[in-house]
Write a protein that holds these residues in place. Structure first.
Motif, PDB file in Angstrom:
ATOM      1  N   ILE A 189      -2.993  -4.913  -6.836  1.00  0.00           N
ATOM      2  CA  ILE A 189      -3.317  -3.485  -6.812  1.00  0.00           C
ATOM      3  C   ILE A 189      -3.277  -2.890  -8.223  1.00  0.00           C
ATOM      4  O   ILE A 189      -4.097  -2.041  -8.589  1.00  0.00           O
ATOM      5  CB  ILE A 189      -2.339  -2.728  -5.882  1.00  0.00           C
ATOM      6  CG1 ILE A 189      -2.586  -3.123  -4.419  1.00  0.00           C
ATOM      7  CG2 ILE A 189      -2.483  -1.217  -6.040  1.00  0.00           C
ATOM      8  CD1 ILE A 189      -1.542  -2.599  -3.447  1.00  0.00           C
ATOM      9  N   ALA A 190      -2.329  -3.361  -9.031  1.00  0.00           N
ATOM     10  CA  ALA A 190      -2.201  -2.854 -10.405  1.00  0.00           C
ATOM     11  C   ALA A 190      -3.429  -3.178 -11.250  1.00  0.00           C
ATOM     12  O   ALA A 190      -3.702  -2.512 -12.253  1.00  0.00           O
ATOM     13  CB  ALA A 190      -0.953  -3.432 -11.058  1.00  0.00           C
ATOM     14  N   ALA A 191      -4.179  -4.213 -10.850  1.00  0.00           N
ATOM     15  CA  ALA A 191      -5.362  -4.623 -11.618  1.00  0.00           C
ATOM     16  C   ALA A 191      -6.614  -3.838 -11.232  1.00  0.00           C
ATOM     17  O   ALA A 191      -7.669  -4.013 -11.851  1.00  0.00           O
ATOM     18  CB  ALA A 191      -5.611  -6.114 -11.405  1.00  0.00           C
ATOM     19  N   VAL A 192      -6.517  -2.971 -10.224  1.00  0.00           N
ATOM     20  CA  VAL A 192      -7.677  -2.178  -9.800  1.00  0.00           C
ATOM     21  C   VAL A 192      -7.994  -1.134 -10.865  1.00  0.00           C
ATOM     22  O   VAL A 192      -7.099  -0.455 -11.377  1.00  0.00           O
ATOM     23  CB  VAL A 192      -7.399  -1.494  -8.439  1.00  0.00           C
ATOM     24  CG1 VAL A 192      -8.613  -0.667  -8.013  1.00  0.00           C
ATOM     25  CG2 VAL A 192      -7.065  -2.527  -7.372  1.00  0.00           C
ATOM     26  N   ASP A 193      -9.255  -1.000 -11.190  1.00  0.00           N
ATOM     27  CA  ASP A 193      -9.703  -0.053 -12.222  1.00  0.00           C
ATOM     28  C   ASP A 193      -9.379   1.377 -11.806  1.00  0.00           C
ATOM     29  O   ASP A 193      -9.818   1.847 -10.742  1.00  0.00           O
ATOM     30  CB  ASP A 193     -11.210  -0.209 -12.436  1.00  0.00           C
ATOM     31  CG  ASP A 193     -11.710   0.559 -13.655  1.00  0.00           C
ATOM     32  OD1 ASP A 193     -10.945   1.370 -14.217  1.00  0.00           O
ATOM     33  OD2 ASP A 193     -12.875   0.340 -14.047  1.00  0.00           O
ATOM     34  N   ALA A 194      -8.634   2.096 -12.637  1.00  0.00           N
ATOM     35  CA  ALA A 194      -8.231   3.478 -12.332  1.00  0.00           C
ATOM     36  C   ALA A 194      -9.439   4.413 -12.246  1.00  0.00           C
ATOM     37  O   ALA A 194      -9.382   5.463 -11.584  1.00  0.00           O
ATOM     38  CB  ALA A 194      -7.248   3.976 -13.387  1.00  0.00           C
ATOM     39  N   GLN A 195     -10.533   4.067 -12.915  1.00  0.00           N
ATOM     40  CA  GLN A 195     -11.719   4.927 -12.890  1.00  0.00           C
ATOM     41  C   GLN A 195     -12.324   5.021 -11.491  1.00  0.00           C
ATOM     42  O   GLN A 195     -12.964   6.013 -11.152  1.00  0.00           O
ATOM     43  CB  GLN A 195     -12.765   4.391 -13.874  1.00  0.00           C
ATOM     44  CG  GLN A 195     -12.342   4.505 -15.335  1.00  0.00           C
ATOM     45  CD  GLN A 195     -13.400   3.974 -16.291  1.00  0.00           C
ATOM     46  OE1 GLN A 195     -14.426   3.449 -15.855  1.00  0.00           O
ATOM     47  NE2 GLN A 195     -13.152   4.106 -17.588  1.00  0.00           N
ATOM     48  N   LEU A 196     -12.117   3.971 -10.704  1.00  0.00           N
ATOM     49  CA  LEU A 196     -12.620   4.011  -9.324  1.00  0.00           C
ATOM     50  C   LEU A 196     -11.936   5.107  -8.525  1.00  0.00           C
ATOM     51  O   LEU A 196     -12.573   5.824  -7.739  1.00  0.00           O
ATOM     52  CB  LEU A 196     -12.392   2.650  -8.653  1.00  0.00           C
ATOM     53  CG  LEU A 196     -13.178   1.465  -9.209  1.00  0.00           C
ATOM     54  CD1 LEU A 196     -12.738   0.167  -8.552  1.00  0.00           C
ATOM     55  CD2 LEU A 196     -14.678   1.679  -9.011  1.00  0.00           C
TER      56      LEU A 196
ATOM     57  N   LEU B  97       0.830  -1.209   0.000  1.00  0.00           N
ATOM     58  CA  LEU B  97       0.000   0.000   0.000  1.00  0.00           C
ATOM     59  C   LEU B  97       0.862   1.256   0.000  1.00  0.00           C
ATOM     60  O   LEU B  97       0.546   2.242  -0.693  1.00  0.00           O
ATOM     61  CB  LEU B  97      -0.930  -0.009   1.213  1.00  0.00           C
ATOM     62  CG  LEU B  97      -2.007  -1.106   1.237  1.00  0.00           C
ATOM     63  CD1 LEU B  97      -2.728  -1.115   2.570  1.00  0.00           C
ATOM     64  CD2 LEU B  97      -3.003  -0.919   0.100  1.00  0.00           C
ATOM     65  N   MET B  98       1.944   1.227   0.749  1.00  0.00           N
ATOM     66  CA  MET B  98       2.846   2.379   0.796  1.00  0.00           C
ATOM     67  C   MET B  98       3.556   2.582  -0.540  1.00  0.00           C
ATOM     68  O   MET B  98       3.672   3.710  -1.038  1.00  0.00           O
ATOM     69  CB  MET B  98       3.867   2.194   1.924  1.00  0.00           C
ATOM     70  CG  MET B  98       3.252   2.234   3.320  1.00  0.00           C
ATOM     71  SD  MET B  98       4.422   1.773   4.620  1.00  0.00           S
ATOM     72  CE  MET B  98       5.591   3.130   4.524  1.00  0.00           C
ATOM     73  N   LEU B  99       4.029   1.487  -1.141  1.00  0.00           N
ATOM     74  CA  LEU B  99       4.709   1.588  -2.437  1.00  0.00           C
ATOM     75  C   LEU B  99       3.752   2.068  -3.529  1.00  0.00           C
ATOM     76  O   LEU B  99       4.164   2.790  -4.449  1.00  0.00           O
ATOM     77  CB  LEU B  99       5.299   0.229  -2.827  1.00  0.00           C
ATOM     78  CG  LEU B  99       6.565  -0.205  -2.094  1.00  0.00           C
ATOM     79  CD1 LEU B  99       6.886  -1.665  -2.387  1.00  0.00           C
ATOM     80  CD2 LEU B  99       7.748   0.672  -2.498  1.00  0.00           C
ATOM     81  N   ASN B 100       2.496   1.664  -3.424  1.00  0.00           N
ATOM     82  CA  ASN B 100       1.506   2.081  -4.414  1.00  0.00           C
ATOM     83  C   ASN B 100       1.279   3.593  -4.398  1.00  0.00           C
ATOM     84  O   ASN B 100       0.858   4.176  -5.403  1.00  0.00           O
ATOM     85  CB  ASN B 100       0.186   1.350  -4.169  1.00  0.00           C
ATOM     86  CG  ASN B 100      -0.825   1.596  -5.252  1.00  0.00           C
ATOM     87  OD1 ASN B 100      -0.568   1.366  -6.421  1.00  0.00           O
ATOM     88  ND2 ASN B 100      -1.993   2.086  -4.872  1.00  0.00           N
ATOM     89  N   GLU B 101       1.544   4.210  -3.249  1.00  0.00           N
ATOM     90  CA  GLU B 101       1.349   5.651  -3.119  1.00  0.00           C
ATOM     91  C   GLU B 101       2.551   6.454  -3.587  1.00  0.00           C
ATOM     92  O   GLU B 101       2.479   7.682  -3.682  1.00  0.00           O
ATOM     93  CB  GLU B 101       1.035   5.998  -1.652  1.00  0.00           C
ATOM     94  CG  GLU B 101      -0.260   5.406  -1.127  1.00  0.00           C
ATOM     95  CD  GLU B 101      -1.471   5.845  -1.939  1.00  0.00           C
ATOM     96  OE1 GLU B 101      -1.558   7.039  -2.262  1.00  0.00           O
ATOM     97  OE2 GLU B 101      -2.318   4.984  -2.261  1.00  0.00           O
ATOM     98  N   VAL B 102       3.665   5.796  -3.874  1.00  0.00           N
ATOM     99  CA  VAL B 102       4.863   6.499  -4.359  1.00  0.00           C
ATOM    100  C   VAL B 102       4.661   6.825  -5.836  1.00  0.00           C
ATOM    101  O   VAL B 102       4.452   5.924  -6.659  1.00  0.00           O
ATOM    102  CB  VAL B 102       6.131   5.630  -4.165  1.00  0.00           C
ATOM    103  CG1 VAL B 102       7.352   6.347  -4.744  1.00  0.00           C
ATOM    104  CG2 VAL B 102       6.345   5.336  -2.681  1.00  0.00           C
ATOM    105  N   ARG B 103       4.726   8.073  -6.181  1.00  0.00           N
ATOM    106  CA  ARG B 103       4.472   8.498  -7.557  1.00  0.00           C
ATOM    107  C   ARG B 103       5.740   8.552  -8.400  1.00  0.00           C
ATOM    108  O   ARG B 103       5.675   8.508  -9.622  1.00  0.00           O
ATOM    109  CB  ARG B 103       3.786   9.871  -7.557  1.00  0.00           C
ATOM    110  CG  ARG B 103       2.375   9.829  -6.990  1.00  0.00           C
ATOM    111  CD  ARG B 103       1.449   9.012  -7.882  1.00  0.00           C
ATOM    112  NE  ARG B 103       0.122   8.832  -7.296  1.00  0.00           N
ATOM    113  CZ  ARG B 103      -0.290   7.724  -6.740  1.00  0.00           C
ATOM    114  NH1 ARG B 103       0.532   6.678  -6.660  1.00  0.00           N
ATOM    115  NH2 ARG B 103      -1.506   7.626  -6.257  1.00  0.00           N
ATOM    116  N   SER B 104       6.891   8.658  -7.778  1.00  0.00           N
ATOM    117  CA  SER B 104       8.163   8.686  -8.516  1.00  0.00           C
ATOM    118  C   SER B 104       8.568   7.248  -8.849  1.00  0.00           C
ATOM    119  O   SER B 104       8.940   6.476  -7.965  1.00  0.00           O
ATOM    120  CB  SER B 104       9.254   9.367  -7.683  1.00  0.00           C
ATOM    121  OG  SER B 104      10.515   9.229  -8.300  1.00  0.00           O
ATOM    122  N   MET B 105       8.513   6.867 -10.126  1.00  0.00           N
ATOM    123  CA  MET B 105       8.819   5.500 -10.529  1.00  0.00           C
ATOM    124  C   MET B 105      10.271   5.095 -10.240  1.00  0.00           C
ATOM    125  O   MET B 105      10.516   3.979  -9.781  1.00  0.00           O
ATOM    126  CB  MET B 105       8.505   5.299 -12.015  1.00  0.00           C
ATOM    127  CG  MET B 105       7.014   5.254 -12.317  1.00  0.00           C
ATOM    128  SD  MET B 105       6.123   4.044 -11.319  1.00  0.00           S
ATOM    129  CE  MET B 105       6.851   2.525 -11.904  1.00  0.00           C
TER     130      MET B 105
END
Length: 294
Positions: free
Chosen positions: A178-185, A89-97
């Motif tokens: 997490i990567a499979a979660v729909d971005a529209q949500l 969850l923490m890594l998913n919030e990091v925006r800098s690739m």
């Protein structure tokens, strides 16, 4: 299956692995009901029924080993299991690739180290003979602590080593989910005024709940399977009362003392307990509305 035969062919190595290393060896469980003699073989050894199982449950060390195994498993379930989820969850919030990939690489690396290396590093850090940690304690005016021989420190040391080595590797499955979660949500949640924490709590976590439940069921199935090598490297005469588990007991009784039938009975008991717990956990998951393992 004819249409997708090449895709099905890809699972063949996995099926062969389980067949050769998991199913064929089950034939050897027969010796847990025999007084097995290597020179007589399985077909020639005398049958003794449940004698080895009776001996196991009557052994004064059985309840000590059972308790130690359950306590270490409980620590893994309560402390270690949530760590990869939180890290994901923490890594998913990091925006800098670049930063995200660098952190992922750093936390993956320990998984590729053997337990021998992990325990050796711990020994170098914690030993009273020139260890860095005890050196810092001395400089700070505190008394040295015998981490390696003190039974009270065995369990904290064990679980911290497990977290260090496996937490990063455990994030792979959760990050994929997490990567499979729909971005529209997430976009809809932003429009409704949901912040990052709200999005994580109400979208990300519910979306990966099924994966968490499946991995939890599989984890419960390994309740008595904590791994031989790690505990054996930490085990010594001073901490045996809290460190001896079924895996190390099987090694001592089976290989060191040559009690093949008895040690097989211990292994049989471990497998049976794991099977029962998986069935119960899967049934509870389905009652709660989840898919379960099967």
């Amino acid at each position: 299956m004819k249409k997708n035969k090449l895709i099905y062919l890809m699972i063949l190595p996995g099926l062969l692995y389980f067949f050769v290393y998991k199913y064929i060896p089950m034939y050897g469980l027969i010796i847990s009901f025999q007084d097995y003699k290597p020179y007589l073989g399985i077909t020639g050894s005398e049958w003794v029924g449940f004698e080895h199982f009776k001996r196991l449950f009557a052994d004064p060390d059985f309840w000590m080993i059972f308790k130690n195994t359950l306590v270490l498993f409980g620590l893994q379930l309560v402390i270690f299991f949530p760590v990869p989820i939180i890290l994901s969850l923490m890594l998913n919030e990091v925006r800098s690739m670049p930063l995200k990939r660098s952190v992922q690489t750093l936390i993956y690396i320990p998984h590729f180290m053997s337990w021998v290396i992990i325990v050796s590093i711990t020994y170098v850090l914690l030993t009273m003979d020139g260890g860095i940690v005890n050196g810092l304690l001395q400089q700070a005016g505190f008394q040295e602590v015998n981490f390696l021989l003190n039974p009270d420190w065995f369990r904290p040391m064990y679980i911290l080593q497990v977290i260090w080595r496996e937490a990063g590797w455990g994030t792979i499955i959760f990050l994929a989910a997490i990567a499979a979660v729909d971005a529209q949500l997430y976009e809809a949640a932003k429009i409704d005024g949901a912040g990052r924490f709200r999005q994580m709590w109400h979208i990300t976590l519910p979306a990966i709940k099924g994966v968490i439940v499946i991995l939890l069921i599989l984890k419960i199935g390994d309740v008595l399977e904590l791994g031989f090598e790690h505990v054996y490297l930490l085990l010594n005469s001073s901490n045996r009362e809290v460190a001896e588990i079924f895996d190390t007991y099987v090694y001592t009784a089976g290989l060191k003392q040559g009690q093949f039938s008895y040690s097989t009975a211990v292994g049989f008991f471990k497998g049976l307990v794991g099977l029962v717990l998986v069935v119960i956990a899967n049934w509870l998951a389905k009652k709660a509305g989840e898919e379960g393992v099967y």
